[in-house]
Motif scaffolding. Structure first.
Motif, PDB file in Angstrom:
ATOM      1  N   ILE A  72       0.834  -1.203   0.000  1.00  0.00           N
ATOM      2  CA  ILE A  72       0.000   0.000   0.000  1.00  0.00           C
ATOM      3  C   ILE A  72       0.867   1.250   0.000  1.00  0.00           C
ATOM      4  CG2 ILE A  72      -1.692   1.321   1.343  1.00  0.00           C
ATOM      5  CD1 ILE A  72      -2.772  -1.445   2.330  1.00  0.00           C
ATOM      6  N   GLU A  73       1.953   1.227   0.741  1.00  0.00           N
ATOM      7  CA  GLU A  73       2.861   2.375   0.795  1.00  0.00           C
ATOM      8  C   GLU A  73       3.507   2.656  -0.556  1.00  0.00           C
ATOM      9  OE1 GLU A  73       5.711   1.498   3.789  1.00  0.00           O
ATOM     10  OE2 GLU A  73       4.317   1.818   5.455  1.00  0.00           O
ATOM     11  N   GLU A  74       3.637   1.620  -1.383  1.00  0.00           N
ATOM     12  CA  GLU A  74       4.353   1.763  -2.657  1.00  0.00           C
ATOM     13  C   GLU A  74       3.453   2.100  -3.840  1.00  0.00           C
ATOM     14  OE1 GLU A  74       6.339  -1.979  -2.899  1.00  0.00           O
ATOM     15  OE2 GLU A  74       7.968  -1.383  -1.533  1.00  0.00           O
ATOM     16  N   LEU A  75       2.134   1.990  -3.684  1.00  0.00           N
ATOM     17  CA  LEU A  75       1.241   2.279  -4.817  1.00  0.00           C
ATOM     18  C   LEU A  75       0.754   3.729  -4.794  1.00  0.00           C
ATOM     19  CD1 LEU A  75      -2.002   2.435  -3.863  1.00  0.00           C
ATOM     20  CD2 LEU A  75      -1.691  -0.018  -3.650  1.00  0.00           C
ATOM     21  N   SER A  76       0.293   4.175  -5.927  1.00  0.00           N
ATOM     22  CA  SER A  76      -0.308   5.514  -6.019  1.00  0.00           C
ATOM     23  C   SER A  76      -1.821   5.422  -6.176  1.00  0.00           C
ATOM     24  CB  SER A  76       0.281   6.284  -7.203  1.00  0.00           C
ATOM     25  OG  SER A  76       1.651   6.525  -7.015  1.00  0.00           O
ATOM     26  N   VAL A  77      -2.263   4.457  -7.020  1.00  0.00           N
ATOM     27  CA  VAL A  77      -3.698   4.281  -7.239  1.00  0.00           C
ATOM     28  C   VAL A  77      -3.968   2.819  -7.578  1.00  0.00           C
ATOM     29  CG1 VAL A  77      -3.541   4.885  -9.687  1.00  0.00           C
ATOM     30  CG2 VAL A  77      -5.725   5.145  -8.485  1.00  0.00           C
ATOM     31  N   ILE A  78      -5.106   2.315  -7.127  1.00  0.00           N
ATOM     32  CA  ILE A  78      -5.538   0.958  -7.468  1.00  0.00           C
ATOM     33  C   ILE A  78      -6.940   1.026  -8.041  1.00  0.00           C
ATOM     34  CG2 ILE A  78      -6.319   0.513  -5.081  1.00  0.00           C
ATOM     35  CD1 ILE A  78      -5.587  -2.455  -5.584  1.00  0.00           C
ATOM     36  N   GLU A  79      -7.166   0.302  -9.158  1.00  0.00           N
ATOM     37  CA  GLU A  79      -8.447   0.334  -9.859  1.00  0.00           C
ATOM     38  C   GLU A  79      -8.906  -1.093 -10.145  1.00  0.00           C
ATOM     39  OE1 GLU A  79      -8.276   4.047 -12.767  1.00  0.00           O
ATOM     40  OE2 GLU A  79      -6.415   2.865 -12.827  1.00  0.00           O
ATOM     41  N   PHE A  80     -10.219  -1.292 -10.165  1.00  0.00           N
ATOM     42  CA  PHE A  80     -10.818  -2.601 -10.428  1.00  0.00           C
ATOM     43  C   PHE A  80     -11.840  -2.472 -11.553  1.00  0.00           C
ATOM     44  CE2 PHE A  80     -10.030  -1.951  -5.904  1.00  0.00           C
ATOM     45  CZ  PHE A  80      -9.192  -3.017  -5.586  1.00  0.00           C
ATOM     46  N   ASP A  81     -12.003  -3.539 -12.350  1.00  0.00           N
ATOM     47  CA  ASP A  81     -13.061  -3.478 -13.361  1.00  0.00           C
ATOM     48  C   ASP A  81     -14.437  -3.734 -12.740  1.00  0.00           C
ATOM     49  OD1 ASP A  81     -12.955  -6.206 -12.931  1.00  0.00           O
ATOM     50  OD2 ASP A  81     -12.620  -6.755 -15.021  1.00  0.00           O
ATOM     51  N   THR A  82     -14.471  -4.285 -11.536  1.00  0.00           N
ATOM     52  CA  THR A  82     -15.698  -4.461 -10.763  1.00  0.00           C
ATOM     53  C   THR A  82     -15.403  -4.081  -9.316  1.00  0.00           C
ATOM     54  OG1 THR A  82     -16.421  -6.304 -12.163  1.00  0.00           O
ATOM     55  CG2 THR A  82     -17.453  -6.109  -9.997  1.00  0.00           C
ATOM     56  N   LYS A  83     -16.239  -3.268  -8.713  1.00  0.00           N
ATOM     57  CA  LYS A  83     -15.931  -2.844  -7.346  1.00  0.00           C
ATOM     58  C   LYS A  83     -16.017  -4.021  -6.376  1.00  0.00           C
ATOM     59  CE  LYS A  83     -20.482  -1.176  -5.764  1.00  0.00           C
ATOM     60  NZ  LYS A  83     -21.192   0.012  -5.232  1.00  0.00           N
ATOM     61  N   PRO A  84     -15.158  -4.037  -5.358  1.00  0.00           N
ATOM     62  CA  PRO A  84     -15.170  -5.129  -4.382  1.00  0.00           C
ATOM     63  C   PRO A  84     -16.508  -5.217  -3.641  1.00  0.00           C
ATOM     64  CG  PRO A  84     -13.206  -3.757  -4.162  1.00  0.00           C
ATOM     65  CD  PRO A  84     -14.140  -3.025  -5.073  1.00  0.00           C
ATOM     66  N   LEU A  85     -16.859  -6.450  -3.267  1.00  0.00           N
ATOM     67  CA  LEU A  85     -18.041  -6.638  -2.406  1.00  0.00           C
ATOM     68  C   LEU A  85     -17.732  -6.196  -0.982  1.00  0.00           C
ATOM     69  CD1 LEU A  85     -19.315 -10.166  -3.549  1.00  0.00           C
ATOM     70  CD2 LEU A  85     -20.232  -7.938  -4.199  1.00  0.00           C
ATOM     71  N   VAL A  86     -16.531  -6.513  -0.523  1.00  0.00           N
ATOM     72  CA  VAL A  86     -16.114  -6.224   0.855  1.00  0.00           C
ATOM     73  C   VAL A  86     -14.664  -5.796   0.861  1.00  0.00           C
ATOM     74  CG1 VAL A  86     -15.720  -7.237   3.158  1.00  0.00           C
ATOM     75  CG2 VAL A  86     -17.739  -7.921   1.834  1.00  0.00           C
ATOM     76  N   ILE A  87     -14.346  -4.824   1.712  1.00  0.00           N
ATOM     77  CA  ILE A  87     -12.966  -4.476   2.017  1.00  0.00           C
ATOM     78  C   ILE A  87     -12.783  -4.685   3.509  1.00  0.00           C
ATOM     79  CG2 ILE A  87     -11.174  -2.704   1.965  1.00  0.00           C
ATOM     80  CD1 ILE A  87     -12.659  -1.388  -0.331  1.00  0.00           C
ATOM     81  N   SER A  88     -11.847  -5.543   3.875  1.00  0.00           N
ATOM     82  CA  SER A  88     -11.692  -5.954   5.267  1.00  0.00           C
ATOM     83  C   SER A  88     -10.222  -5.968   5.666  1.00  0.00           C
ATOM     84  CB  SER A  88     -12.318  -7.336   5.475  1.00  0.00           C
ATOM     85  OG  SER A  88     -11.621  -8.311   4.701  1.00  0.00           O
ATOM     86  N   PRO A  89      -9.932  -6.031   6.964  1.00  0.00           N
ATOM     87  CA  PRO A  89      -8.532  -6.118   7.396  1.00  0.00           C
ATOM     88  C   PRO A  89      -7.908  -7.461   7.057  1.00  0.00           C
ATOM     89  CG  PRO A  89      -9.995  -5.413   9.190  1.00  0.00           C
ATOM     90  CD  PRO A  89     -10.853  -5.923   8.093  1.00  0.00           C
ATOM     91  N   TRP A  90      -6.617  -7.439   6.816  1.00  0.00           N
ATOM     92  CA  TRP A  90      -5.855  -8.663   6.638  1.00  0.00           C
ATOM     93  C   TRP A  90      -5.002  -8.855   7.887  1.00  0.00           C
ATOM     94  CZ3 TRP A  90      -0.830  -8.937   3.273  1.00  0.00           C
ATOM     95  CH2 TRP A  90      -0.254 -10.209   3.421  1.00  0.00           C
ATOM     96  N   THR A  91      -5.169  -9.995   8.539  1.00  0.00           N
ATOM     97  CA  THR A  91      -4.360 -10.316   9.708  1.00  0.00           C
ATOM     98  C   THR A  91      -3.531 -11.548   9.418  1.00  0.00           C
ATOM     99  OG1 THR A  91      -6.057 -11.745  10.682  1.00  0.00           O
ATOM    100  CG2 THR A  91      -6.118  -9.392  11.250  1.00  0.00           C
TER     101      THR A  91
END
Length: 208
Positions: free
Chosen positions: A187-206
């Motif tokens: 995440i620190e290394e990217l500028s922008v992230i794009e998807f052709d379909t929006k995610p259903l869920v965005i959640s934490p990764w542990t």
């Protein structure tokens, strides 16, 4: 240990319940909702659901007190929407779920997730989501969240099972199935992230 809990943390096990409908005290849900409502979390929320739909199918649900009964909104993926209401706690309300099948296969899970999703995120937006998730987890220390004392490893972008999604990170395409997992370093290394379909869920990764 954290990996064993994944991020659909087990909130209430109902394997001891033998008869339908399943009835659970609203108070336990209220305490979690209270913690969230006390904080400042404009981007994220907690979601209650019944996983394993193939073995535990919810037919309907109600929220009841001694004198009142209200229908519950339950989505196709078995997310249960519950109000935040101190009066219902005082009235010892019950969450009642009418299920198809055996209660031995049922459980209620809780997940921290983004309130809304979209098809494009800047680095700053992803970092803001991650920061709020870390803060909420810190505020929610104690059972069943006692293992989440360290910062999350990153963020999950979850899609419809079996799907193939084109993801563009700073214009570079990759194809993912079901889930994209980004570490804090990525995440620190990217500028922008794009998807052709929006995610259903965005959640934490542990990580365990």
């Amino acid at each position: 240990m954290k990996k064993g809990l994944i991020f659909s943390c087990l909130l209430v096990a109902v394997t001891s319940v033998q008869a339908a409908p399943i009835s659970l005290p609203y108070q336990g849900f209220y305490q979690r909702l209270k913690q969230v409502n006390k904080g400042n979390y404009p981007l994220i929320e907690i979601a209650f659901s019944v996983p394993n739909k193939s073995r535990c199918l919810i037919k309907s649900g109600t929220l009841t007190t001694e004198n009142e009964s209200f229908p519950l909104t339950i989505t196709e993926d078995q997310r249960i929407f519950l109000p935040y209401d101190a009066r219902l706690k005082s009235d010892r309300a019950l969450v009642n779920l009418d299920i198809e099948g055996s209660a031995d296969n049922c459980s209620i899970s809780m997940q921290v997730r983004a309130k809304n999703t979209k098809q494009s995120y800047s680095q700053k937006e992803v970092q803001e989501l991650q920061t709020e998730m870390n803060t909420m987890l810190s505020d929610m220390q104690g059972f069943p969240m006692r293992y989440f004392s360290q910062d999350i490893a990153g963020v999950n972008f979850e899609f419809k099972p079996g799907s193939k999604i084109s993801v563009y990170i700073d214009g570079k395409e990759q194809i993912v199935s079901d889930k994209l997992r980004l570490s804090s370093k990525q995440i620190e290394e990217l500028s922008v992230i794009e998807f052709d379909t929006k995610p259903l869920v965005i959640s934490p990764w542990t990580k365990g």
